[in-house]
Design a protein around this motif. Sequence first.
Motif, PDB file in Angstrom:
ATOM      1  N   LEU A  13      14.280  -2.603  -6.744  1.00 31.24           N
ATOM      2  CA  LEU A  13      13.088  -1.903  -7.253  1.00 31.24           C
ATOM      3  C   LEU A  13      11.752  -2.654  -6.546  1.00 31.24           C
ATOM      4  O   LEU A  13      11.763  -3.420  -5.923  1.00 31.24           O
ATOM      5  N   ALA A  14      10.802  -1.539  -6.978  1.00 34.94           N
ATOM      6  CA  ALA A  14       9.443  -1.827  -6.509  1.00 34.94           C
ATOM      7  C   ALA A  14       8.650  -1.643  -7.717  1.00 34.94           C
ATOM      8  O   ALA A  14       8.671  -0.536  -8.307  1.00 34.94           O
ATOM      9  N   ILE A  15       7.660  -2.644  -8.060  1.00 39.36           N
ATOM     10  CA  ILE A  15       6.554  -2.524  -9.229  1.00 39.36           C
ATOM     11  C   ILE A  15       5.352  -2.663  -8.492  1.00 39.36           C
ATOM     12  O   ILE A  15       4.866  -3.082  -7.648  1.00 39.36           O
ATOM     13  N   ASP A  16       4.412  -1.690  -8.861  1.00 39.68           N
ATOM     14  CA  ASP A  16       2.867  -1.734  -8.808  1.00 39.68           C
ATOM     15  C   ASP A  16       2.327  -0.979 -10.016  1.00 39.68           C
ATOM     16  O   ASP A  16       2.800  -0.166 -10.657  1.00 39.68           O
ATOM     17  N   ILE A  28      13.100 -12.262  -5.668  1.00 37.99           N
ATOM     18  CA  ILE A  28      11.456 -11.528  -6.018  1.00 37.99           C
ATOM     19  C   ILE A  28      10.946 -11.697  -4.583  1.00 37.99           C
ATOM     20  O   ILE A  28      10.588 -12.659  -3.924  1.00 37.99           O
ATOM     21  N   VAL A  29      10.542 -10.469  -4.126  1.00 35.82           N
ATOM     22  CA  VAL A  29      10.062 -10.309  -2.718  1.00 35.82           C
ATOM     23  C   VAL A  29       8.624  -9.746  -2.694  1.00 35.82           C
ATOM     24  O   VAL A  29       8.401  -8.725  -3.395  1.00 35.82           O
ATOM     25  N   CYS A  64      16.016 -10.160   2.113  1.00 32.07           N
ATOM     26  CA  CYS A  64      16.247  -8.614   1.825  1.00 32.07           C
ATOM     27  C   CYS A  64      14.874  -7.771   2.129  1.00 32.07           C
ATOM     28  O   CYS A  64      14.077  -8.235   1.444  1.00 32.07           O
ATOM     29  N   ARG A  65      14.967  -6.975   3.233  1.00 37.17           N
ATOM     30  CA  ARG A  65      13.743  -6.658   3.578  1.00 37.17           C
ATOM     31  C   ARG A  65      13.036  -5.457   2.831  1.00 37.17           C
ATOM     32  O   ARG A  65      13.333  -4.269   3.293  1.00 37.17           O
ATOM     33  N   ILE A  66      12.657  -5.539   1.716  1.00 33.91           N
ATOM     34  CA  ILE A  66      12.238  -4.435   0.995  1.00 33.91           C
ATOM     35  C   ILE A  66      10.336  -4.677   0.705  1.00 33.91           C
ATOM     36  O   ILE A  66      10.077  -5.898   0.736  1.00 33.91           O
ATOM     37  N   SER A  67       9.861  -3.610   0.270  1.00 38.09           N
ATOM     38  CA  SER A  67       8.377  -3.668   0.152  1.00 38.09           C
ATOM     39  C   SER A  67       7.850  -2.611  -0.982  1.00 38.09           C
ATOM     40  O   SER A  67       8.839  -1.846  -1.334  1.00 38.09           O
TER      41      SER A  67
END
Length: 348
Positions: free
Chosen positions: A97-100, A172-173, A302-305
């Motif tokens: 997931l990505a949160i913003d 948590i990334v 975990c290479r996510i952004s």
Amino acid sequence: TVPLGAFRIVFVVFHLHRLYCRACDRTLTERVEMLRGKNRWTVQLAQQVLELVDKMNLQSIAWYLRMSWDTVKKIHAQWLRHKARQRYKELSALRYLAIDELAIRKGHRYVTVVLDLERRCPVWVGKGRGNKALEPFYKLLAHRGIAPVAVAMDMWPTYTELTMKYFPSALIVYDRFHIVANANKALDETRRLLARDADILEAKAIKGTRWVLLRNAGRLANNPKAQEKLQLVARFNEPLYHAYLLKEQLRELWDTCRNDFEARDYLHDWIQQATSSSVYPMVRFARSIAAHRRGILDWFSCRISTGPLEGLNNKIKVLKRNAYGYRDRAYFTLRILFINEAKHVFVG
């Protein structure tokens, strides 16, 4: 089949029969195949609207079909709600997931968007920001026994605390681009502070360097004017040049280090250099990096952004601008959930 098109208004009148069922002791109404539920429009008309909605705006569709704008919106919103129910049945496949948050109106009006990074589609749009916007979604996932593997976010404490509360095993990334942006803010604050107390030569060296200091070093390699500006800063204002080097060293963390072990040593050395400098904004920023060290290093596992979500935010701004805002907040939320499926064709 009812003919539809411009300059043609068609009314269909039904004489329905009410039937009494002795077996279940109920009075039933005759079913009409061309209608769904209590809608006051036919299935054929709804299909026509849905075919046009990806090619025209609602006002143009209402003009073309000689319908009310509100009716066109109701037809589209009903279909989007149906698709949203189908999407929420597929939440069990969530892993990354990505949160913003996104400002949608002046006066600190926000929406919090959660993106499925594998399917590249929004799965939640919360009103506002903070606990009230995100916690209902986390409760929904926890109730269904769904635990994401990793969550990408900025370094806002609220997101971190909620994720640790509901999914303690999830990685948590912290997004690398948000971190570099914060480093640029600290560097720019340093430039303003030093310019305020600089003498004539230092002020002349600092003047006009903002765009040079905030750009990546790789983009300045073939720019003689920018290189000259950097040399002036290095000669006449060593603290500012040191802050610039610290920013560049931090930016290279993700490109230089190959794994978590190298990154841990690299980041430890950087924090020591930054905290021992005489530039307070960089010292303060280094302390923040030290406090969020684990989330920065988790990127190497975990290479996510949040990069895909930033691109989605631009689409949301275009959607809002084309519609000159949305009066119906629920409809706006539905449009965001399926924004990647929309075909943006501009109609005058």
